[in-house]
Design a protein around this motif. Structure first.
Motif, short mmCIF file in Angstrom:
data_model
loop_
_atom_site.label_atom_id
_atom_site.label_comp_id
_atom_site.label_asym_id
_atom_site.label_seq_id
_atom_site.Cartn_x
_atom_site.Cartn_y
_atom_site.Cartn_z
N GLY A 45 0.77 -1.24 0.00
CA GLY A 45 0.00 0.00 0.00
C GLY A 45 0.80 1.28 0.00
O GLY A 45 0.22 2.35 0.16
N TRP A 46 2.12 1.22 -0.18
CA TRP A 46 2.90 2.45 -0.09
C TRP A 46 3.86 2.68 -1.25
O TRP A 46 4.15 3.81 -1.59
N ALA A 47 4.42 1.65 -1.82
CA ALA A 47 5.44 1.84 -2.86
C ALA A 47 4.81 2.36 -4.14
O ALA A 47 3.63 2.13 -4.42
N ALA A 48 5.62 3.07 -4.91
CA ALA A 48 5.16 3.55 -6.21
C ALA A 48 4.93 2.36 -7.14
O ALA A 48 5.66 1.37 -7.08
N LYS A 49 3.94 2.47 -7.96
CA LYS A 49 3.77 1.48 -9.02
C LYS A 49 4.78 1.81 -10.11
O LYS A 49 5.11 2.98 -10.33
N ALA A 50 5.29 0.80 -10.79
CA ALA A 50 6.31 1.02 -11.82
C ALA A 50 5.86 2.05 -12.85
O ALA A 50 6.66 2.88 -13.29
N GLU A 51 4.58 2.04 -13.20
CA GLU A 51 4.09 2.98 -14.21
C GLU A 51 4.00 4.42 -13.70
O GLU A 51 3.80 5.35 -14.48
N ASN A 52 4.18 4.64 -12.40
CA ASN A 52 4.17 6.00 -11.85
C ASN A 52 5.55 6.65 -11.78
O ASN A 52 5.65 7.84 -11.51
N VAL A 53 6.60 5.87 -12.01
CA VAL A 53 7.95 6.42 -11.89
C VAL A 53 8.22 7.49 -12.96
O VAL A 53 8.67 8.60 -12.64
N ALA A 54 7.94 7.20 -14.22
CA ALA A 54 8.19 8.18 -15.29
C ALA A 54 7.37 9.45 -15.10
O ALA A 54 7.91 10.56 -15.22
N PRO A 55 6.06 9.37 -14.78
CA PRO A 55 5.32 10.61 -14.53
C PRO A 55 5.85 11.40 -13.33
O PRO A 55 5.88 12.63 -13.35
N PHE A 56 6.29 10.69 -12.28
CA PHE A 56 6.90 11.37 -11.13
C PHE A 56 8.13 12.14 -11.55
O PHE A 56 8.29 13.32 -11.22
N SER A 83 13.84 -4.07 -3.87
CA SER A 83 13.56 -3.48 -5.18
C SER A 83 14.67 -3.78 -6.17
O SER A 83 15.82 -4.01 -5.80
N ASP A 84 14.32 -3.73 -7.43
CA ASP A 84 15.30 -3.89 -8.50
C ASP A 84 16.25 -2.69 -8.50
O ASP A 84 15.83 -1.55 -8.31
N GLU A 85 17.53 -2.94 -8.71
CA GLU A 85 18.52 -1.86 -8.72
C GLU A 85 18.31 -0.85 -9.83
O GLU A 85 18.81 0.26 -9.76
N LYS A 86 17.55 -1.20 -10.86
CA LYS A 86 17.29 -0.24 -11.95
C LYS A 86 16.58 1.01 -11.44
O LYS A 86 16.67 2.06 -12.05
N TRP A 87 15.90 0.91 -10.29
CA TRP A 87 15.19 2.07 -9.76
C TRP A 87 16.12 3.08 -9.11
O TRP A 87 15.68 4.16 -8.72
N LEU A 88 17.40 2.78 -9.01
CA LEU A 88 18.35 3.74 -8.46
C LEU A 88 18.82 4.76 -9.49
O LEU A 88 19.16 5.90 -9.15
N LYS A 89 18.84 4.39 -10.74
CA LYS A 89 19.52 5.18 -11.77
C LYS A 89 18.89 6.53 -12.13
O LYS A 89 19.61 7.49 -12.30
N PRO A 90 17.58 6.65 -12.27
CA PRO A 90 17.07 7.91 -12.80
C PRO A 90 16.89 9.04 -11.79
O PRO A 90 16.41 10.11 -12.13
N PHE A 91 17.32 8.84 -10.54
CA PHE A 91 17.04 9.81 -9.48
C PHE A 91 18.25 10.64 -9.11
O PHE A 91 19.39 10.25 -9.34
#
Length: 124
Positions: A45-56, A83-91
């Motif tokens: 109930g708290w983590a971002a959905k993968a499809e919300n990362v690009a809009p964020f 989490s997958d390490e790919k979520w570290l890169k765009p931030f």
């Protein structure tokens, strides 16, 4: 003064990133980081959905431009150990967290033990 650990409606927060940036300005902060919880490989109930990362990230780029010269704006991720390490890169920055750990010997990590949880959340 700055705050780098604040969550918005893109995950489990109550406010939009722009509302949060305006509040930071009103509080006299010179920089603000809005972070999302990294997507997780199981329902929660708290983590971002993968499809919300690009809009964020797009919204954070817009806010960086809109508020340039008034406040530094950073896009962050609270990256969970599951989490997958790919979520570290765009931030711009990452906050490390371990909300859950796999238990029960399931290599796919389907069973988890909660490490940090309060109910109701202090943000409620």
């Amino acid at each position: 003064m700055q705050n780098l650990h604040a969550h918005s409606v893109f995950c489990d927060g109550k406010n939009t990133p722009e509302e949060m940036i305006r509040a930071c300005l009103a509080a006299g902060m010179d920089s603000a980081g809005i972070s999302i919880h990294s997507p997780l490989p199981f329902a929660n109930g708290w983590a971002a959905k993968a499809e919300n990362v690009a809009p964020f990230l797009a919204e954070m780029r817009r806010l960086k431009a809109a508020y340039a010269g008034r406040i530094a704006v950073y896009a962050g991720v609270e990256w969970d150990v599951l989490s997958d390490e790919k979520w570290l890169k765009p931030f711009d920055y990452a906050i490390g967290s371990a909300h859950f750990l796999p238990v029960g010997g399931d290599p796919a990590g389907h069973f988890h033990a909660c490490l940090l949880y309060t109910s109701p959340s202090p943000r409620d």
